[in-house]
Design a protein around this motif. Structure first.
Motif, PDB file in Angstrom:
ATOM      1  N   PRO A 181     -35.726 -33.352 114.346  1.00 25.60           N
ATOM      2  CA  PRO A 181     -35.864 -32.593 112.582  1.00 25.60           C
ATOM      3  C   PRO A 181     -35.002 -34.344 112.535  1.00 25.60           C
ATOM      4  CG  PRO A 181     -35.298 -30.316 113.324  1.00 25.60           C
ATOM      5  CD  PRO A 181     -34.884 -31.095 114.421  1.00 25.60           C
ATOM      6  N   GLU A 182     -34.068 -34.361 112.380  1.00 29.68           N
ATOM      7  CA  GLU A 182     -33.093 -35.496 111.903  1.00 29.68           C
ATOM      8  C   GLU A 182     -33.570 -36.350 112.092  1.00 29.68           C
ATOM      9  OE1 GLU A 182     -28.779 -34.905 113.062  1.00 29.68           O
ATOM     10  OE2 GLU A 182     -28.552 -32.834 112.150  1.00 29.68           O
ATOM     11  N   ARG A 183     -34.045 -36.913 114.169  1.00 32.45           N
ATOM     12  CA  ARG A 183     -34.916 -37.663 113.900  1.00 32.45           C
ATOM     13  C   ARG A 183     -35.780 -38.532 113.493  1.00 32.45           C
ATOM     14  NH1 ARG A 183     -32.241 -36.862 119.411  1.00 32.45           N
ATOM     15  NH2 ARG A 183     -32.152 -38.215 120.717  1.00 32.45           N
ATOM     16  N   MET A 184     -36.623 -37.144 113.240  1.00 27.13           N
ATOM     17  CA  MET A 184     -37.686 -37.116 112.174  1.00 27.13           C
ATOM     18  C   MET A 184     -37.546 -37.684 110.693  1.00 27.13           C
ATOM     19  SD  MET A 184     -40.613 -37.163 114.606  1.00 27.13           S
ATOM     20  CE  MET A 184     -42.547 -36.899 113.510  1.00 27.13           C
ATOM     21  N   ALA A 185     -36.417 -37.560 110.565  1.00 29.34           N
ATOM     22  CA  ALA A 185     -36.607 -37.604 108.419  1.00 29.34           C
ATOM     23  C   ALA A 185     -36.002 -39.393 108.433  1.00 29.34           C
ATOM     24  CB  ALA A 185     -35.170 -37.103 108.407  1.00 29.34           C
ATOM     25  N   ARG A 186     -35.716 -39.888 110.075  1.00 28.68           N
ATOM     26  CA  ARG A 186     -35.310 -41.532 109.812  1.00 28.68           C
ATOM     27  C   ARG A 186     -36.447 -42.411 109.380  1.00 28.68           C
ATOM     28  NH1 ARG A 186     -32.964 -43.070 115.898  1.00 28.68           N
ATOM     29  NH2 ARG A 186     -31.299 -41.948 115.109  1.00 28.68           N
ATOM     30  N   GLY A 187     -37.708 -41.707 109.512  1.00 32.29           N
ATOM     31  CA  GLY A 187     -39.251 -42.198 109.082  1.00 32.29           C
ATOM     32  C   GLY A 187     -39.770 -41.546 108.024  1.00 32.29           C
ATOM     33  N   ARG A 188     -38.951 -40.824 106.944  1.00 33.24           N
ATOM     34  CA  ARG A 188     -39.796 -39.727 106.066  1.00 33.24           C
ATOM     35  C   ARG A 188     -39.177 -40.074 104.654  1.00 33.24           C
ATOM     36  NH1 ARG A 188     -41.064 -34.175 109.154  1.00 33.24           N
ATOM     37  NH2 ARG A 188     -42.486 -35.020 110.527  1.00 33.24           N
ATOM     38  N   GLY A 189     -39.873 -39.867 103.606  1.00 31.47           N
ATOM     39  CA  GLY A 189     -39.026 -39.597 102.667  1.00 31.47           C
ATOM     40  C   GLY A 189     -39.350 -40.613 101.853  1.00 31.47           C
ATOM     41  N   LYS A 190     -39.370 -40.200 100.399  1.00 33.53           N
ATOM     42  CA  LYS A 190     -39.324 -41.904  99.476  1.00 33.53           C
ATOM     43  C   LYS A 190     -37.970 -42.268  99.387  1.00 33.53           C
ATOM     44  CE  LYS A 190     -39.101 -43.219  94.501  1.00 33.53           C
ATOM     45  NZ  LYS A 190     -39.015 -42.669  93.102  1.00 33.53           N
ATOM     46  N   ALA A 191     -37.568 -43.893 100.048  1.00 33.68           N
ATOM     47  CA  ALA A 191     -36.517 -44.241  99.656  1.00 33.68           C
ATOM     48  C   ALA A 191     -35.564 -44.028  98.172  1.00 33.68           C
ATOM     49  CB  ALA A 191     -36.255 -44.978 100.275  1.00 33.68           C
ATOM     50  N   ALA A 192     -34.404 -43.838  98.662  1.00 34.39           N
ATOM     51  CA  ALA A 192     -32.812 -43.576  97.652  1.00 34.39           C
ATOM     52  C   ALA A 192     -32.987 -45.072  97.227  1.00 34.39           C
ATOM     53  CB  ALA A 192     -31.894 -42.637  97.836  1.00 34.39           C
ATOM     54  N   ALA A 193     -32.497 -45.139  95.958  1.00 32.83           N
ATOM     55  CA  ALA A 193     -31.451 -46.038  95.172  1.00 32.83           C
ATOM     56  C   ALA A 193     -30.797 -46.366  95.666  1.00 32.83           C
ATOM     57  CB  ALA A 193     -32.091 -46.904  94.051  1.00 32.83           C
ATOM     58  N   VAL A 194     -30.149 -47.581  96.305  1.00 32.88           N
ATOM     59  CA  VAL A 194     -28.896 -47.806  96.964  1.00 32.88           C
ATOM     60  C   VAL A 194     -27.661 -47.979  95.669  1.00 32.88           C
ATOM     61  CG1 VAL A 194     -29.268 -50.039  97.302  1.00 32.88           C
ATOM     62  CG2 VAL A 194     -27.622 -48.994  98.555  1.00 32.88           C
ATOM     63  N   THR A 195     -26.650 -47.806  95.572  1.00 30.46           N
ATOM     64  CA  THR A 195     -25.596 -47.820  94.344  1.00 30.46           C
ATOM     65  C   THR A 195     -24.705 -48.863  94.711  1.00 30.46           C
ATOM     66  OG1 THR A 195     -23.888 -46.101  94.886  1.00 30.46           O
ATOM     67  CG2 THR A 195     -25.892 -45.606  93.252  1.00 30.46           C
ATOM     68  N   PRO A 196     -24.389 -49.348  94.217  1.00 35.19           N
ATOM     69  CA  PRO A 196     -22.655 -50.746  94.599  1.00 35.19           C
ATOM     70  C   PRO A 196     -21.190 -49.224  95.693  1.00 35.19           C
ATOM     71  CG  PRO A 196     -23.673 -50.773  92.076  1.00 35.19           C
ATOM     72  CD  PRO A 196     -24.122 -49.563  92.926  1.00 35.19           C
ATOM     73  N   GLU A 197     -21.138 -48.304  95.268  1.00 34.52           N
ATOM     74  CA  GLU A 197     -20.210 -47.060  95.507  1.00 34.52           C
ATOM     75  C   GLU A 197     -20.644 -47.818  97.196  1.00 34.52           C
ATOM     76  OE1 GLU A 197     -19.957 -43.719  93.671  1.00 34.52           O
ATOM     77  OE2 GLU A 197     -18.414 -43.310  95.684  1.00 34.52           O
ATOM     78  N   GLN A 198     -22.207 -46.898  97.376  1.00 36.38           N
ATOM     79  CA  GLN A 198     -22.622 -46.956  98.618  1.00 36.38           C
ATOM     80  C   GLN A 198     -22.018 -48.103  99.193  1.00 36.38           C
ATOM     81  OE1 GLN A 198     -26.369 -45.436  97.655  1.00 36.38           O
ATOM     82  NE2 GLN A 198     -26.046 -43.246  97.934  1.00 36.38           N
ATOM     83  N   LEU A 199     -22.610 -49.062  99.154  1.00 31.90           N
ATOM     84  CA  LEU A 199     -22.494 -50.271  99.523  1.00 31.90           C
ATOM     85  C   LEU A 199     -20.883 -50.615  99.512  1.00 31.90           C
ATOM     86  CD1 LEU A 199     -24.803 -52.912  96.984  1.00 31.90           C
ATOM     87  CD2 LEU A 199     -25.184 -52.584  98.995  1.00 31.90           C
ATOM     88  N   ARG A 200     -19.895 -50.448  98.876  1.00 34.38           N
ATOM     89  CA  ARG A 200     -19.249 -50.786  99.166  1.00 34.38           C
ATOM     90  C   ARG A 200     -18.432 -50.046 100.141  1.00 34.38           C
ATOM     91  NH1 ARG A 200     -18.674 -51.650  93.925  1.00 34.38           N
ATOM     92  NH2 ARG A 200     -18.381 -49.228  93.496  1.00 34.38           N
ATOM     93  N   GLN A 201     -18.666 -48.644 100.195  1.00 31.46           N
ATOM     94  CA  GLN A 201     -19.035 -47.389 102.125  1.00 31.46           C
ATOM     95  C   GLN A 201     -19.504 -48.420 102.961  1.00 31.46           C
ATOM     96  OE1 GLN A 201     -20.398 -43.734 100.870  1.00 31.46           O
ATOM     97  NE2 GLN A 201     -20.279 -43.127 102.954  1.00 31.46           N
TER      98      GLN A 201
END
Length: 339
Positions: free
Chosen positions: A135-155
């Protein structure tokens, strides 16, 4: 009783043809391949070209590990299975994407006159089968992409690897964010079309998939860790590039390739770095584009200025969806109503 007559087995010996027949059959084979290529959809052809580019990148990676460069036409059970494992473990590709790439490489190789055995493709898909049950591998290609935040870019920046690959990856995802770029646009960027000026960068975003080109500006960021300008200049200097593709493949030993990354490689670099950084949501190439729009809107930027950067049409449902997402807590209907 009447004895049942013995049934003779069919003659399965290979047919032997004379020279004239062989010539006609060869011509018909060639004509069939030409016809099938002519009716193949453009998107499929482009996808096969990207599959072959990744196949070439895999061979470069393999050559660095073995010390021996194999011809790209070496499409065998061993190389195809190795390609599947490389896509899964190094590129973090989704299983369905890997499945398509097996087809793309096989079709392209056969078009070049390579005899790809059925045993090779069967083995590749056997290697793929357990990945499709994960399931984790399959989740790589599914679902709507989340909008990245500046905090995540720093992470992501904090988790980036040292060396040339880390410099490229950081510059790539920050440039994608800064220009609100599609993965295909980032892949097509040219070094000579990214001009450094006192305020930051003037970037020509080329036309892709029938969409018009655009010219955008990317300001210096206040935080050095997430500044697209500083990241680009550092990568450009380290890679020694001034013309040609802005972002290049890199072997495991730090050697630069000589062709542009594919859009799929751009997406996979972003997804791989986000996963490595432990980002709680799935980030893809489109996360950078969505993240720029929502972040810019939350900072109070006007819709028309944001559209100029992203290249969205004025009536784009996708664009206004991002704006609504950014605005949902601004003057919310449930705010300060006496509850």
């Amino acid at each position: 009783m009447t004895a049942t007559p013995a049934v003779r087995p069919p003659d399965v010996s290979p047919a032997v043809y004379d020279a004239a027949t062989l010539t006609i059959l060869a011509a018909m084979e060639k004509a069939a391949e030409k016809h099938l290529d002519a009716i193949r959809p453009h998107n499929t052809k482009r996808g096969y070209a990207n599959d072959w580019a990744l196949w070439s990148e895999f061979h470069g990676w393999l050559a660095e590990r073995t010390g021996q460069a194999l011809p790209l036409t070496a499409v065998t059970k061993g190389t195809l299975v190795g390609f599947v494992v490389w896509l899964d473990t190094i590129m973090l590709a989704a299983p369905n994407s890997i499945d398509r790439r097996i087809t793309g490489v096989t079709v392209t190789a056969r078009g070049l006159g390579v005899e790809v055995s059925k045993a090779a493709t069967v083995a590749a898909r056997q290697a793929l089968k357990p990945m499709k049950n994960d399931p984790e591998r399959m989740a790589r290609g599914r679902g709507k992409a989340a909008a990245v935040t500046p905090e995540q870019l720093r992470q992501m920046n904090a988790a980036v690897t040292d060396g040339l690959t880390g410099l490229r990856d950081r510059a790539l995802w920050l440039m994608a964010f800064g220009i609100a770029g599609r993965s295909a646009e980032v892949a097509e960027l040219r070094a000579e079309s990214i001009v450094h000026v006192s305020q930051g960068l003037e970037v020509h975003v080329p036309a892709v998939k029938g969409r018009p080109p655009r010219d955008v500006v990317v300001h210096y960021g206040k935080n050095p860790d997430t500044c697209p300008v500083r990241a680009w200049l550092t990568w450009r200097s380290a890679a020694g590039i001034s013309t040609g593709p802005a972002f290049l493949p890199i072997t495991v030993h730090g050697h630069l390739g000589n062709h542009a990354l594919s859009p799929e490689a751009v997406r996979e670099i972003i997804a791989r770095n986000a996963e490595k950084a432990g980002i709680a949501v799935r980030l893809t190439g489109h996360s950078m584009r969505a993240g720029f729009i929502t972040t810019s809107r939350k900072a109070g930027k006007r819709e028309e200025k944001i559209r100029e950067q992203s290249g969205h049409a004025e009536n784009s449902p996708a664009f206004w969806g991002y704006i609504r997402e950014a605005d949902k807590w601004t003057d919310a209907a449930s705010e300060d109503i006496g509850l």
